[in-house]
Design a protein around this motif. Structure first.
Motif, short mmCIF file in Angstrom:
data_model
loop_
_atom_site.label_atom_id
_atom_site.label_comp_id
_atom_site.label_asym_id
_atom_site.label_seq_id
_atom_site.Cartn_x
_atom_site.Cartn_y
_atom_site.Cartn_z
N GLN A 5 -20.62 -36.56 16.51
CA GLN A 5 -20.10 -36.72 15.31
C GLN A 5 -19.16 -37.32 14.98
O GLN A 5 -18.61 -36.96 15.16
CB GLN A 5 -21.41 -36.51 13.60
CG GLN A 5 -22.72 -36.41 14.13
CD GLN A 5 -23.78 -36.06 12.50
OE1 GLN A 5 -23.51 -35.00 12.67
NE2 GLN A 5 -23.53 -37.00 12.36
N PHE B 84 -17.35 -40.31 11.84
CA PHE B 84 -18.03 -41.05 10.35
C PHE B 84 -16.31 -41.67 9.84
O PHE B 84 -15.59 -41.68 10.53
CB PHE B 84 -18.09 -39.91 9.67
CG PHE B 84 -18.84 -38.67 9.79
CD1 PHE B 84 -18.83 -37.34 10.74
CD2 PHE B 84 -20.27 -38.52 8.68
CE1 PHE B 84 -19.70 -36.12 11.02
CE2 PHE B 84 -21.44 -37.77 9.79
CZ PHE B 84 -21.06 -36.65 10.02
N LEU C 22 -18.66 -40.60 2.97
CA LEU C 22 -19.02 -40.96 4.71
C LEU C 22 -19.66 -41.56 5.19
O LEU C 22 -21.41 -41.00 4.06
CB LEU C 22 -19.14 -38.45 4.72
CG LEU C 22 -17.60 -38.74 4.86
CD1 LEU C 22 -18.16 -37.11 4.92
CD2 LEU C 22 -16.50 -38.46 5.88
N ASN D 10 -22.08 -42.57 8.22
CA ASN D 10 -22.47 -42.00 9.79
C ASN D 10 -22.03 -43.14 10.46
O ASN D 10 -22.53 -44.18 10.30
CB ASN D 10 -23.53 -41.57 9.62
CG ASN D 10 -24.09 -40.29 9.23
OD1 ASN D 10 -23.27 -39.73 8.32
ND2 ASN D 10 -24.54 -39.28 10.36
N PHE E 40 -21.61 -42.94 14.77
CA PHE E 40 -22.53 -42.50 15.87
C PHE E 40 -22.51 -41.43 15.90
O PHE E 40 -22.09 -39.98 15.13
CB PHE E 40 -21.31 -42.91 17.13
CG PHE E 40 -21.03 -44.33 17.41
CD1 PHE E 40 -19.41 -44.30 16.91
CD2 PHE E 40 -21.91 -45.01 17.83
CE1 PHE E 40 -19.18 -45.81 17.69
CE2 PHE E 40 -21.17 -46.70 18.08
CZ PHE E 40 -19.78 -46.67 17.77
N GLU F 209 -32.79 -43.31 6.98
CA GLU F 209 -31.39 -43.21 6.10
C GLU F 209 -30.95 -42.25 4.96
O GLU F 209 -31.68 -42.65 4.30
CB GLU F 209 -29.89 -44.10 6.18
CG GLU F 209 -28.74 -43.32 5.92
CD GLU F 209 -27.76 -44.17 6.71
OE1 GLU F 209 -27.29 -44.83 7.19
OE2 GLU F 209 -26.66 -43.61 6.41
N PHE G 298 -18.23 -31.69 -0.40
CA PHE G 298 -19.54 -32.82 -0.08
C PHE G 298 -20.61 -31.81 0.91
O PHE G 298 -20.47 -30.42 0.93
CB PHE G 298 -18.71 -32.80 1.60
CG PHE G 298 -18.40 -34.19 1.31
CD1 PHE G 298 -16.83 -34.60 1.28
CD2 PHE G 298 -18.68 -35.67 0.87
CE1 PHE G 298 -15.92 -34.72 1.44
CE2 PHE G 298 -17.76 -36.63 0.71
CZ PHE G 298 -16.21 -36.76 1.23
N GLU H 69 -28.40 -34.06 13.36
CA GLU H 69 -27.40 -35.34 12.80
C GLU H 69 -27.78 -34.63 11.61
O GLU H 69 -29.09 -34.81 10.82
CB GLU H 69 -27.81 -37.22 13.02
CG GLU H 69 -26.72 -37.75 12.43
CD GLU H 69 -26.97 -39.13 12.54
OE1 GLU H 69 -27.99 -39.51 13.61
OE2 GLU H 69 -25.77 -40.00 12.63
N GLN H 70 -26.03 -34.87 11.05
CA GLN H 70 -25.77 -34.48 9.75
C GLN H 70 -25.19 -35.62 8.94
O GLN H 70 -24.37 -36.46 9.21
CB GLN H 70 -24.90 -33.70 9.15
CG GLN H 70 -25.40 -32.47 9.72
CD GLN H 70 -23.85 -31.29 9.83
OE1 GLN H 70 -23.41 -31.21 9.02
NE2 GLN H 70 -24.13 -30.07 10.69
N TYR H 71 -26.34 -36.26 8.02
CA TYR H 71 -26.53 -37.25 6.13
C TYR H 71 -24.93 -36.60 5.11
O TYR H 71 -25.63 -35.66 4.32
CB TYR H 71 -26.59 -37.78 6.23
CG TYR H 71 -27.95 -38.53 7.48
CD1 TYR H 71 -28.57 -37.38 7.86
CD2 TYR H 71 -27.31 -39.40 7.92
CE1 TYR H 71 -29.03 -38.32 9.11
CE2 TYR H 71 -28.62 -40.10 8.57
CZ TYR H 71 -29.12 -39.86 9.86
OH TYR H 71 -29.39 -39.98 10.74
N PHE H 72 -24.61 -37.47 4.89
CA PHE H 72 -23.34 -36.93 3.68
C PHE H 72 -24.00 -37.52 2.14
O PHE H 72 -24.36 -38.63 1.96
CB PHE H 72 -21.86 -37.07 4.16
CG PHE H 72 -21.38 -35.32 5.31
CD1 PHE H 72 -21.57 -35.96 6.27
CD2 PHE H 72 -21.26 -34.80 4.62
CE1 PHE H 72 -21.07 -35.02 7.36
CE2 PHE H 72 -20.37 -33.41 5.61
CZ PHE H 72 -20.82 -33.92 7.17
N GLY H 73 -23.71 -36.46 1.20
CA GLY H 73 -23.45 -37.21 0.09
C GLY H 73 -22.03 -37.51 -0.59
O GLY H 73 -21.33 -37.47 0.63
N PRO H 74 -21.85 -38.37 -1.59
CA PRO H 74 -20.60 -38.86 -2.27
C PRO H 74 -19.78 -38.36 -2.84
O PRO H 74 -18.41 -38.50 -2.73
CB PRO H 74 -20.90 -39.56 -3.24
CG PRO H 74 -22.54 -38.76 -4.10
CD PRO H 74 -22.84 -38.03 -2.34
#
Lengths: 110, 114
Positions: free
Chosen positions: A33, A35, A43, A45, A47, B1, B90, B102-107
């Motif tokens: 990934q 970022f 962060l 995303n 790719f 997302e 995070f 796929e990882q999605y992050f907080g602020p």
């Protein structure tokens, strides 16, 4: 930990130019990934690749698991591209654990 | 997302203090993660979870506890905070059940331990 080596650590570009960031892996990785950490600290995303290349606007990324590297190409850099870019990779033994590079701080200047 | 939120966004405590950082994701992801990020370094995994009641140890777990109370909520606990835990924290989530990791992050939450 040290499984991901990211370079360069800092990069300065003039608007309209381009360059590439690179991550080398000390072992075979399953996926990568990329970022961007923006000015607010979030962060974003960019790719997610398990192989091959992906392109999104002025950004293009490639991942070669066998050769143990990934790249992120930026073309026609804009001021809003400034930030810190991170790559992160999944090891085959545990897809849910990401190993991060130390980041590339990109500054785009007028 | 994925939508991942964290609270508080900033926290200052003293050495020995008790701190709880909260994370909520609203997309029914099964995996959730806590990372810390220090200047000049990438993110390092503290703990993660694949569902309510589950906890897995990450790479830098010492001094941290975590609890996943529901599918949506994952908490990071520092029961005796130390200055070495001053960092940017995070939270992230991913939906491994559908085959994507796929990882999605907080602020992020900036924690300062004085």
């Amino acid at each position: 930990g040290d499984q991901v080596e990211q370079s360069p650590s800092a990069l300065s570009l003039h608007e309209g130019t381009g360059s590439a960031l690179r991550c080398n892996f000390t072992t075979t990785m399953r996926a990568v990934q990329w970022f961007r950490k923006n000015s607010r600290g979030s962060l974003i995303n960019l790719f997610y690749l398990a192989s091959g290349t992906k392109e999104n606007g002025r950004l293009k990324s490639a991942f070669d698991s066998k050769e143990r590297y990934s790249t992120l190409h930026i073309r026609d850099a804009q001021l809003e591209d400034s930030g810190t870019y991170f790559c992160a990779a999944e090891v085959p033994s545990n897809y849910n654990v990401l190993y991060f590079g130390s980041g590339t701080k990109l500054t785009v200047e007028p | 997302e994925a939508a991942v939120t964290q609270s508080p966004r900033n926290k200052v405590t003293v050495t020995g203090g008790n701190v709880t950082l909260s994370c909520r994701q609203t997309n029914s992801h099964n995996y959730m993660y806590w990372y810390r990020q220090d200047t000049g370094h990438g993110l390092r995994l503290i703990h993660y979870s694949y569902g309510a009641g589950n906890l897995q140890i990450g790479d830098v777990p010492d001094g941290y506890k975590a609890t996943r109370t529901t599918q949506e909520d994952f908490f990071l606990l520092l029961e005796l905070a130390s200055p070495s835990q001053t960092s940017l924290y995070f939270c992230a989530s991913s939906d491994a059940l559908t085959g994507g990791y796929e990882q999605y992050f907080g602020p992020g939450t900036r924690l300062t331990v004085l």
